[in-house]
Every structure is written in C-alpha cells, then in structure tokens.
Scaffold this motif. Sequence first.
Motif, PDB file in Angstrom:
ATOM      1  N   THR A  64      47.335 -95.707  -9.133  1.00  0.00           N
ATOM      2  CA  THR A  64      46.436 -94.613  -9.510  1.00  0.00           C
ATOM      3  C   THR A  64      47.023 -93.265  -9.117  1.00  0.00           C
ATOM      4  O   THR A  64      47.000 -92.307  -9.901  1.00  0.00           O
ATOM      5  CB  THR A  64      45.051 -94.811  -8.868  1.00  0.00           C
ATOM      6  N   LEU A  65      47.571 -93.178  -7.915  1.00  0.00           N
ATOM      7  CA  LEU A  65      48.172 -91.917  -7.469  1.00  0.00           C
ATOM      8  C   LEU A  65      49.355 -91.536  -8.357  1.00  0.00           C
ATOM      9  O   LEU A  65      49.502 -90.363  -8.717  1.00  0.00           O
ATOM     10  CB  LEU A  65      48.611 -92.020  -6.007  1.00  0.00           C
ATOM     11  N   LYS A  66      50.185 -92.487  -8.716  1.00  0.00           N
ATOM     12  CA  LYS A  66      51.316 -92.199  -9.607  1.00  0.00           C
ATOM     13  C   LYS A  66      50.832 -91.629 -10.934  1.00  0.00           C
ATOM     14  O   LYS A  66      51.416 -90.689 -11.467  1.00  0.00           O
ATOM     15  CB  LYS A  66      52.155 -93.455  -9.851  1.00  0.00           C
ATOM     16  N   SER A  67      49.735 -92.174 -11.460  1.00  0.00           N
ATOM     17  CA  SER A  67      49.220 -91.705 -12.747  1.00  0.00           C
ATOM     18  C   SER A  67      48.583 -90.322 -12.639  1.00  0.00           C
ATOM     19  O   SER A  67      48.369 -89.662 -13.643  1.00  0.00           O
ATOM     20  CB  SER A  67      48.211 -92.700 -13.319  1.00  0.00           C
ATOM     21  N   ARG A  68      48.280 -89.880 -11.418  1.00  0.00           N
ATOM     22  CA  ARG A  68      47.638 -88.577 -11.209  1.00  0.00           C
ATOM     23  C   ARG A  68      48.563 -87.587 -10.510  1.00  0.00           C
ATOM     24  O   ARG A  68      48.103 -86.674  -9.823  1.00  0.00           O
ATOM     25  CB  ARG A  68      46.366 -88.751 -10.384  1.00  0.00           C
ATOM     26  N   GLY A  69      49.847 -87.799 -10.620  1.00  0.00           N
ATOM     27  CA  GLY A  69      50.793 -86.862 -10.030  1.00  0.00           C
ATOM     28  C   GLY A  69      50.932 -87.010  -8.527  1.00  0.00           C
ATOM     29  O   GLY A  69      51.267 -86.050  -7.840  1.00  0.00           O
ATOM     30  N   ASP A  70      50.672 -88.186  -7.989  1.00  0.00           N
ATOM     31  CA  ASP A  70      50.847 -88.526  -6.572  1.00  0.00           C
ATOM     32  C   ASP A  70      49.886 -87.828  -5.615  1.00  0.00           C
ATOM     33  O   ASP A  70      50.151 -87.768  -4.416  1.00  0.00           O
ATOM     34  CB  ASP A  70      52.283 -88.259  -6.101  1.00  0.00           C
ATOM     35  N   TRP A  71      48.764 -87.319  -6.111  1.00  0.00           N
ATOM     36  CA  TRP A  71      47.854 -86.647  -5.200  1.00  0.00           C
ATOM     37  C   TRP A  71      46.415 -86.753  -5.664  1.00  0.00           C
ATOM     38  O   TRP A  71      46.126 -86.632  -6.849  1.00  0.00           O
ATOM     39  CB  TRP A  71      48.223 -85.171  -5.068  1.00  0.00           C
ATOM     40  N   MET A  72      45.525 -87.003  -4.699  1.00  0.00           N
ATOM     41  CA  MET A  72      44.070 -86.960  -4.907  1.00  0.00           C
ATOM     42  C   MET A  72      43.471 -86.533  -3.571  1.00  0.00           C
ATOM     43  O   MET A  72      43.968 -86.942  -2.531  1.00  0.00           O
ATOM     44  CB  MET A  72      43.499 -88.351  -5.230  1.00  0.00           C
ATOM     45  N   PRO A  73      42.396 -85.746  -3.574  1.00  0.00           N
ATOM     46  CA  PRO A  73      41.739 -85.453  -2.299  1.00  0.00           C
ATOM     47  C   PRO A  73      41.135 -86.734  -1.728  1.00  0.00           C
ATOM     48  O   PRO A  73      40.757 -87.644  -2.470  1.00  0.00           O
ATOM     49  CB  PRO A  73      40.656 -84.439  -2.668  1.00  0.00           C
ATOM     50  N   THR A  87      37.855 -88.171  -5.923  1.00  0.00           N
ATOM     51  CA  THR A  87      38.464 -88.414  -4.618  1.00  0.00           C
ATOM     52  C   THR A  87      38.874 -89.873  -4.465  1.00  0.00           C
ATOM     53  O   THR A  87      38.417 -90.748  -5.211  1.00  0.00           O
ATOM     54  CB  THR A  87      37.483 -88.066  -3.479  1.00  0.00           C
ATOM     55  N   VAL A  88      39.722 -90.147  -3.480  1.00  0.00           N
ATOM     56  CA  VAL A  88      40.093 -91.523  -3.157  1.00  0.00           C
ATOM     57  C   VAL A  88      38.848 -92.322  -2.795  1.00  0.00           C
ATOM     58  O   VAL A  88      38.697 -93.471  -3.205  1.00  0.00           O
ATOM     59  CB  VAL A  88      41.124 -91.558  -2.005  1.00  0.00           C
ATOM     60  N   GLU A  89      37.928 -91.714  -2.065  1.00  0.00           N
ATOM     61  CA  GLU A  89      36.691 -92.403  -1.673  1.00  0.00           C
ATOM     62  C   GLU A  89      35.888 -92.839  -2.898  1.00  0.00           C
ATOM     63  O   GLU A  89      35.441 -93.985  -2.983  1.00  0.00           O
ATOM     64  CB  GLU A  89      35.836 -91.510  -0.786  1.00  0.00           C
ATOM     65  N   ALA A  90      35.724 -91.944  -3.865  1.00  0.00           N
ATOM     66  CA  ALA A  90      34.977 -92.287  -5.076  1.00  0.00           C
ATOM     67  C   ALA A  90      35.702 -93.378  -5.855  1.00  0.00           C
ATOM     68  O   ALA A  90      35.067 -94.314  -6.356  1.00  0.00           O
ATOM     69  CB  ALA A  90      34.779 -91.048  -5.948  1.00  0.00           C
ATOM     70  N   TRP A  91      37.012 -93.294  -5.945  1.00  0.00           N
ATOM     71  CA  TRP A  91      37.802 -94.304  -6.634  1.00  0.00           C
ATOM     72  C   TRP A  91      37.635 -95.675  -5.970  1.00  0.00           C
ATOM     73  O   TRP A  91      37.514 -96.691  -6.651  1.00  0.00           O
ATOM     74  CB  TRP A  91      39.274 -93.877  -6.628  1.00  0.00           C
ATOM     75  N   GLY A  92      37.599 -95.719  -4.642  1.00  0.00           N
ATOM     76  CA  GLY A  92      37.494 -96.968  -3.906  1.00  0.00           C
ATOM     77  C   GLY A  92      36.172 -97.689  -4.067  1.00  0.00           C
ATOM     78  O   GLY A  92      36.034 -98.837  -3.656  1.00  0.00           O
ATOM     79  N   ARG A  93      35.182 -97.038  -4.671  1.00  0.00           N
ATOM     80  CA  ARG A  93      33.867 -97.658  -4.891  1.00  0.00           C
ATOM     81  C   ARG A  93      33.451 -97.647  -6.359  1.00  0.00           C
ATOM     82  O   ARG A  93      32.341 -98.019  -6.694  1.00  0.00           O
ATOM     83  CB  ARG A  93      32.788 -96.965  -4.068  1.00  0.00           C
ATOM     84  N   SER A  94      34.326 -97.250  -7.218  1.00  0.00           N
ATOM     85  CA  SER A  94      33.998 -97.044  -8.628  1.00  0.00           C
ATOM     86  C   SER A  94      34.082 -98.320  -9.470  1.00  0.00           C
ATOM     87  O   SER A  94      34.941 -99.172  -9.247  1.00  0.00           O
ATOM     88  CB  SER A  94      34.962 -96.012  -9.217  1.00  0.00           C
ATOM     89  N   GLU A  95      33.218 -98.396 -10.458  1.00  0.00           N
ATOM     90  CA  GLU A  95      33.306 -99.485 -11.438  1.00  0.00           C
ATOM     91  C   GLU A  95      34.542 -99.314 -12.319  1.00  0.00           C
ATOM     92  O   GLU A  95      34.924-100.231 -13.028  1.00  0.00           O
ATOM     93  CB  GLU A  95      32.049 -99.507 -12.308  1.00  0.00           C
ATOM     94  N   ARG A  96      35.161 -98.123 -12.274  1.00  0.00           N
ATOM     95  CA  ARG A  96      36.347 -97.858 -13.099  1.00  0.00           C
ATOM     96  C   ARG A  96      37.657 -98.145 -12.386  1.00  0.00           C
ATOM     97  O   ARG A  96      38.719 -97.989 -12.961  1.00  0.00           O
ATOM     98  CB  ARG A  96      36.324 -96.415 -13.585  1.00  0.00           C
ATOM     99  N   ASN A  97      37.620 -98.551 -11.101  1.00  0.00           N
ATOM    100  CA  ASN A  97      38.870 -98.921 -10.431  1.00  0.00           C
ATOM    101  C   ASN A  97      39.284-100.321 -10.908  1.00  0.00           C
ATOM    102  O   ASN A  97      38.506-101.003 -11.578  1.00  0.00           O
ATOM    103  CB  ASN A  97      38.753 -98.801  -8.905  1.00  0.00           C
ATOM    104  N   PRO A  98      40.493-100.777 -10.615  1.00  0.00           N
ATOM    105  CA  PRO A  98      40.958-102.063 -11.141  1.00  0.00           C
ATOM    106  C   PRO A  98      40.108-103.289 -10.784  1.00  0.00           C
ATOM    107  O   PRO A  98      40.089-104.254 -11.547  1.00  0.00           O
ATOM    108  CB  PRO A  98      42.369-102.199 -10.573  1.00  0.00           C
ATOM    109  N   VAL A  99      39.397-103.292  -9.664  1.00  0.00           N
ATOM    110  CA  VAL A  99      38.551-104.445  -9.335  1.00  0.00           C
ATOM    111  C   VAL A  99      37.113-104.256  -9.817  1.00  0.00           C
ATOM    112  O   VAL A  99      36.330-105.197  -9.830  1.00  0.00           O
ATOM    113  CB  VAL A  99      38.564-104.794  -7.820  1.00  0.00           C
ATOM    114  N   GLY A 100      36.754-103.034 -10.195  1.00  0.00           N
ATOM    115  CA  GLY A 100      35.433-102.761 -10.757  1.00  0.00           C
ATOM    116  C   GLY A 100      34.289-102.760  -9.757  1.00  0.00           C
ATOM    117  O   GLY A 100      33.129-102.757 -10.151  1.00  0.00           O
TER     118      GLY A 100
END
Length: 123
Positions: A64-73, A87-100
């Motif tokens: 995910t970081l690679k696809s976003r230019g190696d940076w996220m708050p 943010t990384v926090e939102a990504w880690g709990r999102s239905e849109r992350n790879p594990v859903g």
Amino acid sequence: MKTEPQMAKDKGTKEKPWTLKTPPGTSEFTAYHDESYTPPTLVVQVGKTQLRHDWRCVEDLHTTLKSRGDWMPLGSAYELKPAAEGTVEAWGRSERNPVGVWYGLKKGLRGRFAMYFLPCSRS
C-alpha cells in the motif's frame, strides 16, 4: 563506522524480540513474529498489554505504501475512536484493505495499529 539497526540484530522471535520505540520516541515496546498462531501473528508487548495483528499486515502495508509514494500519515486512534481518513490507522481497519477487516486480532485492543505497527519485511 556504520552500526546495524537493533531490528537487524534481533531475530524478532518470542525469545529475542525486536525492541522498538513509538513514533514520538517516548515509549519502548517489543514485537515479534509468531507462526504458532492462526493466522501467523505480529505480537506487540506494551508493558503488560499484548496486542496481536495478522502478520500479513507487514507485506500488505508495504504494498500500500509503495502504491502511495511510500508515505501515509500514521493517525493512531483507540479502537472505539474513529481513525482519520487516509491514515495507516484507517487502512488497518478498513473493509478496503487486502483482508477486508481489522488487522488487529484481539477485540478491544485492535486500535492503535499505527502506533505499534512494526515497519519491517518478512525476510
């Protein structure tokens, strides 16, 4: 003379965990990779509290970081508090992350993913 980072010296096992600091550098915690859990788990020990995250979060966030230019708050937030979008926090709990779902595996302790996430690779 260049010194090796502590993570490179330690094995990241229960017997020899990585010793890390929170992003502000104010608190120390340990973390290790444990294959005995299903799914394989990143175990984070903060004082007497143990947090567990699905180990695949390491490679998934790297991608995910690679696809976003190696940076996220980071955007760390407790489980019951909303995480800021993008943010990384939102990504880690999102239905849109790879594990859903949440990468955190212990209900009640799934938040603060971005505070204690271990930035390493599986190699």
